[in-house]
Design a protein around this motif. Structure first.
Motif, PDB file in Angstrom:
ATOM      1  N   UNK A 173       3.433  -0.631 -10.580  1.00 37.42           N
ATOM      2  CA  UNK A 173       2.107  -0.471  -9.989  1.00 37.42           C
ATOM      3  C   UNK A 173       1.144   0.118 -11.016  1.00 37.42           C
ATOM      4  N   UNK A 174       1.576   1.174 -11.684  1.00 35.05           N
ATOM      5  CA  UNK A 174       0.724   1.799 -12.705  1.00 35.05           C
ATOM      6  C   UNK A 174       0.384   0.806 -13.818  1.00 35.05           C
TER       7      UNK A 174
ATOM      8  N   UNK B 227       0.808  -1.238   0.000  1.00 33.83           N
ATOM      9  CA  UNK B 227       0.000   0.000   0.000  1.00 33.83           C
ATOM     10  C   UNK B 227       0.833   1.275   0.000  1.00 33.83           C
ATOM     11  N   UNK B 228       2.035   1.240   0.571  1.00 36.60           N
ATOM     12  CA  UNK B 228       2.861   2.449   0.550  1.00 36.60           C
ATOM     13  C   UNK B 228       3.318   2.784  -0.866  1.00 36.60           C
ATOM     14  N   UNK B 229       3.266   1.782  -1.763  1.00 35.84           N
ATOM     15  CA  UNK B 229       3.568   2.034  -3.174  1.00 35.84           C
ATOM     16  C   UNK B 229       2.328   2.526  -3.913  1.00 35.84           C
ATOM     17  N   UNK B 230       1.195   1.871  -3.678  1.00 37.50           N
ATOM     18  CA  UNK B 230      -0.023   2.241  -4.404  1.00 37.50           C
ATOM     19  C   UNK B 230      -0.558   3.591  -3.966  1.00 37.50           C
ATOM     20  N   UNK B 231      -0.294   3.970  -2.697  1.00 42.62           N
ATOM     21  CA  UNK B 231      -0.827   5.227  -2.174  1.00 42.62           C
ATOM     22  C   UNK B 231       0.170   6.384  -2.301  1.00 42.62           C
ATOM     23  N   UNK B 232       1.319   6.112  -2.901  1.00 46.95           N
ATOM     24  CA  UNK B 232       2.322   7.160  -3.059  1.00 46.95           C
ATOM     25  C   UNK B 232       1.834   8.224  -4.045  1.00 46.95           C
ATOM     26  N   UNK B 233       2.374   9.431  -3.908  1.00 49.58           N
ATOM     27  CA  UNK B 233       1.997  10.514  -4.825  1.00 49.58           C
ATOM     28  C   UNK B 233       2.321  10.146  -6.262  1.00 49.58           C
TER      29      UNK B 233
END
Length: 720
Positions: free
Chosen positions: A91-92, A79-85
């Protein structure tokens, strides 16, 4: 979505009635989570109409109603990757690829706390597009500049005095290109973000609401079911004569194992209680499965061995865990256990079906109408376009109604009833003993501290059955492969921790024990949060630190989590004075895109745990309806507390030992804690609400019990 008389469809989601009522195609099932209020709020906001003027109508089977967000969320990204700015490229790319597949499949599913998340852009754009067409129609008809027109409560007006309702403009608007479509600015919202009263409550209070059990049709018959008591077993010789001699009993229908169900039979009668009594009178020789009877004691032993001996699939790793362990000045280890759990929805499994003239009609409380339609067509041997599914209200879902076994059974029974509609109802005993259970799971956790006392490594390995491949085999067999892919639900809540620990290694051993398993509210998070958050408390205490301070020190890279934790601590008065004989415990957990922290106040009464209060803080992105968010946290707490205190399914020789609420109790109103919910303000898109309140309760309670008694409980449920 086809328009009825006097209605005009402006797109696949929005129709306008002659009286100006907005009709929304409702693609999601209502099971108490408030989606039949939240989604109309999105449409009412963009169309500038009163919420009371939005009416819902069940969506059709078109692919546009598929739930994209639920499938995208199945990807095992941290989640720290998916929720990053700025999320990483992988992920993309993963989100884009799965999103594309999801849109092609168009699977209509209510689950994964994804309904509002999935609808956030789609419904607002559909409503904004309809609004643009309506404005364009007024501009063309009146020959006035578009910029001069004003919309208020479904009426378009101009300073010159011209005005018309949506109903008057709808037919012309359907032929008017929308032109430029723009969503309302957040500062202009009048409805989103407000604690609006739920639209479904009046009917649920006065009895007008229709659940699956409320379906009544002319000439309807009723069916009661008996499935082999031994999971995976089957009926042998059946003597139906005692049942058929009873008044009001019409026939007995044999049932194979549909969609993962255990084979058995159904008895059809003029009333359900007659059929239920007759089903109990049938003489049947039940046969054990060929591999022998299942036993939970043996399964737990196998899981413990699997954790010790198998490497499993690695879901997340960073740093050098082997070096961290080799250089450790101190190591802390623990093993945690969680049992099988039943869903125990208050409305037992039921479905009404009618098969006649080559067509099938189904009335079902289902979370997956498309899958229900497909299995009904398969059982009846008709094309899928000859099946119509009516989705009723659900008297509890919790993931159990993602299954379609009961739909298949009802259709099969209806095929033998000469065109009459038949309502199949499971007894509470059948419901409890033939569930698709939350898997039993074992987790081994090991932490390493370096010479300076810093937490330098965390290794977690768990073992338990994977849910997703078994579910796909049952409900979407065409997508099932010869080899199981790693299932995120087995390791979620372990591989995706927010804590800054240099070296981490998170793996899961996927087993196949033979017990039917399924998605249970918050899925893997429901037990994995108990493992991880209790262990974090153990590490804090091993270092002589306050559990709250210990967590704060590990959240340097997760400010969103830290803000939620701090809010819960502040509102609960962490560190303040308590009544004698009481203690506080805390747990922090992220799931379904949201972050929840809970502080639980516990005492012992006659040796039994009693939870007095739960302070809950949540960051769920934009809270569309804060009142519903609070309701969902309250419901999640009671649901999770029931599981934490009482939830356990034991199996002996293949037979589930718990049969009813007398052996599988629920938390009663008198024992329910006070729940206070605090929502972190956010401008992020909405994330999950229905499930994220469940995972933190059990670990927060267990941590409070340790603070109270000095005894660490590593096995659920938390007995006296």
């Amino acid at each position: 979505m086809r328009p009825d008389a006097g209605e005009v469809a402006l797109n696949g989601w929005i129709k306008i009635a002659a009286n100006g009522t907005v009709v929304l195609a409702m693609a999601r099932s209502e099971m108490g989570q408030g989606v039949h209020t939240a989604l109309p709020m999105l449409v009412a906001e963009e169309l500038d109409v009163p919420l009371a003027r939005v009416r819902i109508e069940q969506a059709g089977a078109d692919a546009i109603y598929g739930n994209v967000a639920a499938l995208v969320a199945s990807l095992p990204f941290h989640p720290l990757s998916t929720q990053a700015a700025s999320p990483p490229v992988q992920v993309k790319l993963g989100h884009w690829m799965v999103g594309k597949v999801a849109r092609e499949l168009g699977i209509n599913i209510t689950g994964g706390s994804s309904s509002v998340t999935d609808a956030w852009d789609v419904l607002r754009l559909a409503a904004a597009t309809a609004r643009a067409s309506l404005l364009g129609a007024a501009s063309l008809q009146w020959k006035l500049p578009l910029a001069d027109l004003v919309v208020k409560e479904g009426v378009i007006s101009h300073p010159s005095g011209k005005s018309a309702s949506y109903g008057e403009l709808a037919k012309f608007a359907a032929a008017t290109p929308p032109g430029e479509v723009a969503l309302k600015n957040r500062k202009d919202w009048r409805l989103i973000g407000q604690p609006v009263h739920r639209l479904d409550i009046p009917d649920k209070v006065n009895g007008a609401a229709r659940f699956g059990l409320d379906v009544r049709l002319p000439g309807m018959l009723y069916a009661a079911i008996r499935q082999c008591p031994m999971l995976g077993g089957s009926p042998g010789t059946i003597d139906e004569s005692p049942a058929m001699s009873m008044p009001g009993i019409l026939r007995l229908v044999r049932l194979p194992g549909y969609a993962g169900s255990t084979p058995g039979f159904a008895v059809v009668g003029t009333h359900w209680w007659l059929a239920e009594q007759a089903a109990g009178a049938v003489n049947v020789q039940w046969q054990q499965r060929p591999l022998g009877g299942l036993n939970t004691s043996a399964i737990q032993a196998q899981l413990q061995q699997a954790v010790k001996r198998q490497s499993g699939s690695v879901f997340y790793k960073q740093g050098d865990i082997d070096n961290a362990e080799a250089q450790a000045a101190r190591t802390v280890e623990a093993t945690y256990h969680a049992p099988y759990l039943a869903h125990a929805a208050l409305e037992p499994m039921n479905c009404t079906a009618q098969v006649r003239d080559g067509k099938v009609e189904v009335w079902a409380p289902t979370q997956v109408p498309g899958m229900a339609r497909a299995v009904a067509a398969q059982v009846a041997g008709v094309p899928v376009d000859q099946v119509k599914v009516h989705v009723t209200l659900l008297g509890g879902g919790f993931g159990r109604r993602l299954e379609v076994d009961y739909v298949a059974q009802a259709v099969r029974v209806a095929m033998d009833c000469g065109g009459a509609p038949v309502q199949l109802i499971w007894s509470r005993e059948e419901d409890t003993t033939h569930d698709f259970y939350r898997p039993m799971q074992v987790a081994a956790l090991r932490a390493s501290f370096d010479a300076q006392g810093k937490l330098s490594g965390l290794r977690i390995k768990s073992a338990g059955d994977a849910i997703t491949p078994r579910s796909i085999e049952r409900t979407l067999p065409a997508l099932a492969g010869p080899v199981d892919l790693p299932d995120k639900t087995t390791a979620e809540g372990l591989f995706d921790l927010p804590y800054s620990i240099v070296s981490q290694h998170m793996a899961h051993v996927a087993t196949r024990m033979g017990v039917p398993v399924g998605f249970w509210r918050s899925v893997g998070h429901s037990h994995n949060a108990f493992f991880s958050e209790c262990f974090i408390d153990e590490l804090a205490l091993a270092q002589g630190q306050d559990p709250m301070a210990f967590r704060r020190n590990l959240l340097s890279a997760a400010p969103r989590y830290l803000a939620v934790l701090n809010l819960a601590a502040e509102k609960a008065g962490w560190g303040g004075k308590l009544l004698p004989g009481r203690a506080l415990g805390v747990a922090l957990h992220g799931s379904f895109g949201s972050v929840v922290a809970q502080v639980v106040e516990v005492s012992l009464q006659e040796g039994r745990p009693r939870v007095h209060s739960v302070t809950c803080a949540i960051d769920c992105g934009t809270a569309v309806n804060p009142g519903i968010v609070a309701q969902q946290m309250e419901g999640a707490v009671v649901f999770a507390l029931t599981a934490a205190l009482y939830g356990q399914i034991d199996i002996s020789n293949g037979i589930v030992q718990q049969t009813n609420f007398s052996q599988h109790p629920m938390v009663k109103m008198a024992d329910s804690p006070t729940v206070t919910t605090w929502i972190v303000p956010s401008q992020r898109p909405p994330s999950g609400v229905g499930e994220p309140g469940v995972p933190p309760l059990a670990p927060a309670m267990a941590n409070a019990l340790w603070a109270l008694t000095g005894s660490r409980r590593r096995t659920l449920p938390l007995r006296a």
